[in-house]
Design a protein around this motif. Structure first.
Motif, PDB file in Angstrom:
ATOM      1  N   ALA A   1      17.248  49.720 -26.042  1.00 30.99           N
ATOM      2  CA  ALA A   1      17.858  50.935 -26.510  1.00 30.99           C
ATOM      3  C   ALA A   1      16.938  51.680 -27.027  1.00 30.99           C
ATOM      4  N   VAL A   2      16.462  51.164 -27.958  1.00 35.30           N
ATOM      5  CA  VAL A   2      15.464  52.416 -29.199  1.00 35.30           C
ATOM      6  C   VAL A   2      14.228  52.128 -28.181  1.00 35.30           C
ATOM      7  N   ALA A   3      13.689  51.556 -27.362  1.00 30.75           N
ATOM      8  CA  ALA A   3      12.985  51.925 -26.604  1.00 30.75           C
ATOM      9  C   ALA A   3      12.897  53.152 -25.179  1.00 30.75           C
ATOM     10  N   TRP A   4      14.108  52.592 -25.169  1.00 29.96           N
ATOM     11  CA  TRP A   4      14.933  53.768 -23.883  1.00 29.96           C
ATOM     12  C   TRP A   4      15.402  55.000 -25.095  1.00 29.96           C
ATOM     13  N   LEU A   5      15.012  55.453 -25.311  1.00 28.64           N
ATOM     14  CA  LEU A   5      15.715  56.462 -25.996  1.00 28.64           C
ATOM     15  C   LEU A   5      14.438  57.091 -26.417  1.00 28.64           C
ATOM     16  N   ALA A   6      13.548  56.810 -27.530  1.00 27.89           N
ATOM     17  CA  ALA A   6      12.536  56.567 -27.266  1.00 27.89           C
ATOM     18  C   ALA A   6      11.213  57.325 -27.190  1.00 27.89           C
ATOM     19  N   GLY A   7      11.066  57.069 -25.729  1.00 34.32           N
ATOM     20  CA  GLY A   7      10.087  56.590 -24.392  1.00 34.32           C
ATOM     21  C   GLY A   7      11.123  58.862 -23.789  1.00 34.32           C
ATOM     22  N   LEU A   8      12.446  58.377 -23.737  1.00 29.26           N
ATOM     23  CA  LEU A   8      13.352  59.888 -23.716  1.00 29.26           C
ATOM     24  C   LEU A   8      12.843  61.611 -24.655  1.00 29.26           C
ATOM     25  N   LEU A   9      12.332  60.857 -25.707  1.00 31.70           N
ATOM     26  CA  LEU A   9      12.114  62.024 -26.791  1.00 31.70           C
ATOM     27  C   LEU A   9       9.823  62.079 -26.388  1.00 31.70           C
TER      28      LEU A   9
ATOM     29  N   PHE B   1       9.640  51.620 -16.929  1.00 28.98           N
ATOM     30  CA  PHE B   1       8.476  51.712 -16.593  1.00 28.98           C
ATOM     31  C   PHE B   1       7.071  50.603 -17.589  1.00 28.98           C
ATOM     32  N   TYR B   2       7.004  51.739 -18.509  1.00 28.07           N
ATOM     33  CA  TYR B   2       5.660  51.045 -19.271  1.00 28.07           C
ATOM     34  C   TYR B   2       6.002  49.010 -19.800  1.00 28.07           C
ATOM     35  N   ARG B   3       7.055  49.157 -20.227  1.00 22.25           N
ATOM     36  CA  ARG B   3       6.513  48.100 -20.529  1.00 22.25           C
ATOM     37  C   ARG B   3       6.259  46.928 -19.775  1.00 22.25           C
ATOM     38  N   ARG B   4       6.733  46.913 -18.749  1.00 21.45           N
ATOM     39  CA  ARG B   4       6.073  46.098 -17.683  1.00 21.45           C
ATOM     40  C   ARG B   4       3.652  46.229 -17.000  1.00 21.45           C
TER      41      ARG B   4
ATOM     42  N   LEU C   1       7.078  57.132  -9.177  1.00 23.04           N
ATOM     43  CA  LEU C   1       7.719  56.522  -9.836  1.00 23.04           C
ATOM     44  C   LEU C   1       9.546  56.624  -8.985  1.00 23.04           C
ATOM     45  N   LEU C   2       9.367  58.588  -9.043  1.00 24.28           N
ATOM     46  CA  LEU C   2      10.859  58.551  -8.349  1.00 24.28           C
ATOM     47  C   LEU C   2      11.022  58.517  -6.568  1.00 24.28           C
ATOM     48  N   TRP C   3      10.019  58.638  -6.555  1.00 23.39           N
ATOM     49  CA  TRP C   3       9.807  59.159  -4.845  1.00 23.39           C
ATOM     50  C   TRP C   3       9.316  58.381  -4.557  1.00 23.39           C
ATOM     51  N   GLY C   4       7.608  57.935  -5.162  1.00 25.84           N
ATOM     52  CA  GLY C   4       6.397  57.418  -4.406  1.00 25.84           C
ATOM     53  C   GLY C   4       7.101  55.670  -2.969  1.00 25.84           C
ATOM     54  N   ASP C   5       5.469  55.148  -3.318  1.00 30.22           N
ATOM     55  CA  ASP C   5       5.453  53.767  -2.546  1.00 30.22           C
ATOM     56  C   ASP C   5       4.895  53.577  -4.055  1.00 30.22           C
TER      57      ASP C   5
ATOM     58  N   ARG D   1      13.350  52.948 -10.611  1.00 25.68           N
ATOM     59  CA  ARG D   1      13.773  53.949 -10.007  1.00 25.68           C
ATOM     60  C   ARG D   1      15.187  54.704 -11.058  1.00 25.68           C
ATOM     61  N   ARG D   2      15.976  54.028 -10.622  1.00 20.19           N
ATOM     62  CA  ARG D   2      17.454  54.087 -11.545  1.00 20.19           C
ATOM     63  C   ARG D   2      16.978  54.773 -13.025  1.00 20.19           C
ATOM     64  N   SER D   3      16.092  53.571 -13.713  1.00 17.24           N
ATOM     65  CA  SER D   3      15.463  54.422 -15.028  1.00 17.24           C
ATOM     66  C   SER D   3      15.233  55.264 -14.720  1.00 17.24           C
ATOM     67  N   VAL D   4      14.131  55.828 -14.269  1.00 19.24           N
ATOM     68  CA  VAL D   4      14.092  57.423 -14.181  1.00 19.24           C
ATOM     69  C   VAL D   4      14.419  58.044 -14.234  1.00 19.24           C
ATOM     70  N   ARG D   5      15.254  58.358 -12.755  1.00 17.56           N
ATOM     71  CA  ARG D   5      16.553  59.427 -12.478  1.00 17.56           C
ATOM     72  C   ARG D   5      17.256  59.210 -13.504  1.00 17.56           C
TER      73      ARG D   5
END
Length: 305
Positions: free
Chosen positions: A88-96, A103-106, A155-159, A175-179
């Motif tokens: 959760a913190v990773a996602w919020l820190a990435g948002l900021l 994506f970044y974790r992988r 990430l939103l639309w590409g291959d 894709r869900r996370s980025v959207r």
């Protein structure tokens, strides 16, 4: 991410250093966010002198850009004891900080697996500054912004099928996370327009742009000019720096220690440094010293043919 079996730290000491604790991350995160908010309030306070406001802009920008550090730590899932809290913190820190944690974790796992190895480390796909112009462009953040926009469009639309670190099962999750991330940005933009306060630009985009050169200056020192081999004592640099930088970067300047033992939590890295330092090929006394060395021979940073 598995602990490196380098043998530089004996097993009892390593087991002690590997102990996860939530409290240090809570203190670090709250202080980081408090710095960001207070500096942002100073920047947006019209009654203050311009010198104070611009100082607030700079500090808030650096604090915003360095939200990359808690993102990075939580993507390793070593900041907190709880996996869910790390995520959760990773996602919020990435948002900021304009990263996507899913994506970044992988991506980052692949970077650790093939650190600074051409053709394998995805970080080496970014432009390498081999001239003064390229160096200044990199520090300005231009390469980062343009790369982010291209990356998010993909990430939103590409291959994504040719990315080795994204399995077919993971791609829909990314894709869900980025959207969702861009939905949040869209809501903030809409509210900013409704209230006509320019919040998205003045309190996020502009400070992030101002703070990005600081982050580029730090990150460029991590592997540039190091060996392109798989030797963790030679392909990564540790940079000794002042306490405020270590604090905002969640001890990431101890970068060789982190790469050699990626399961160590950020608060254990200074102790690990005491044991590992004599074995490091690249140990710098500060970031200015690193960049002075890099500037002496920028063409040497080019990837091997």
């Amino acid at each position: 991410m598995a602990t490196s079996s380098t043998g530089l730290i004996d097993r009892p000491a390593l087991a002690e250093l590997n102990t996860l604790s939530t409290a240090p991350a809570v203190v670090r995160l709250l202080s980081h966010l408090l710095t960001l908010v207070l500096a942002g309030l100073i920047w947006r306070q019209p009654g203050l002198p311009w010198a104070a406001r611009l100082t607030g802009l700079l500090i808030s920008g650096i604090a915003l850009a360095t939200c990359f550090a808690p993102l990075h730590e939580c993507c390793h899932r070593t900041a907190f004891r709880s996996k869910a809290l790390n995520d959760a913190v990773a996602w919020l820190a990435g948002l900021l900080s304009f990263y996507n944690a899913t994506f970044y974790r992988r991506y980052h796992q692949w970077h650790h697996r093939f650190t600074h190895q051409p053709g394998r480390d995805p970080e080496l796909e970014d432009p390498v500054p081999t001239s003064l112009g390229g160096y200044l462009l990199e520090l300005s953040g231009w390469n980062w912004w343009s790369g982010k926009l291209r990356g998010y469009a993909r990430l939103l639309w590409g291959d994504l099928s040719d990315l080795p670190y994204l399995s077919p099962e993971v791609i829909p999750q990314v894709r869900r996370s980025v959207r969702l991330q861009f939905l949040v940005y869209g809501v903030v933009l809409l509210l900013s327009c409704i209230h006509a306060n320019g919040f998205l630009f003045w309190s996020w985009l502009l400070p992030l742009a101002v703070g990005q050169p600081f982050l580029r200056f730090v990150l460029l020192a991590e592997h540039s000019g190091c060996s392109f081999s798989s030797d963790g004592t030679a392909n990564t640099r540790t940079t000794l720096t002042v306490a405020p930088v270590r604090w905002l970067m969640w001890n990431m300047p101890f970068h060789a220690e982190h790469h050699l033992y990626p399961s160590l939590p950020f608060h254990a890295l200074p102790a690990a440094h005491g044991r590992i330092a004599p074995h490091l090929r690249h140990l710098a006394p500060g970031y200015l010293a690193v960049h002075r060395v890099l500037l002496r021979d920028l063409p040497a940073l080019a990837l091997p043919a």
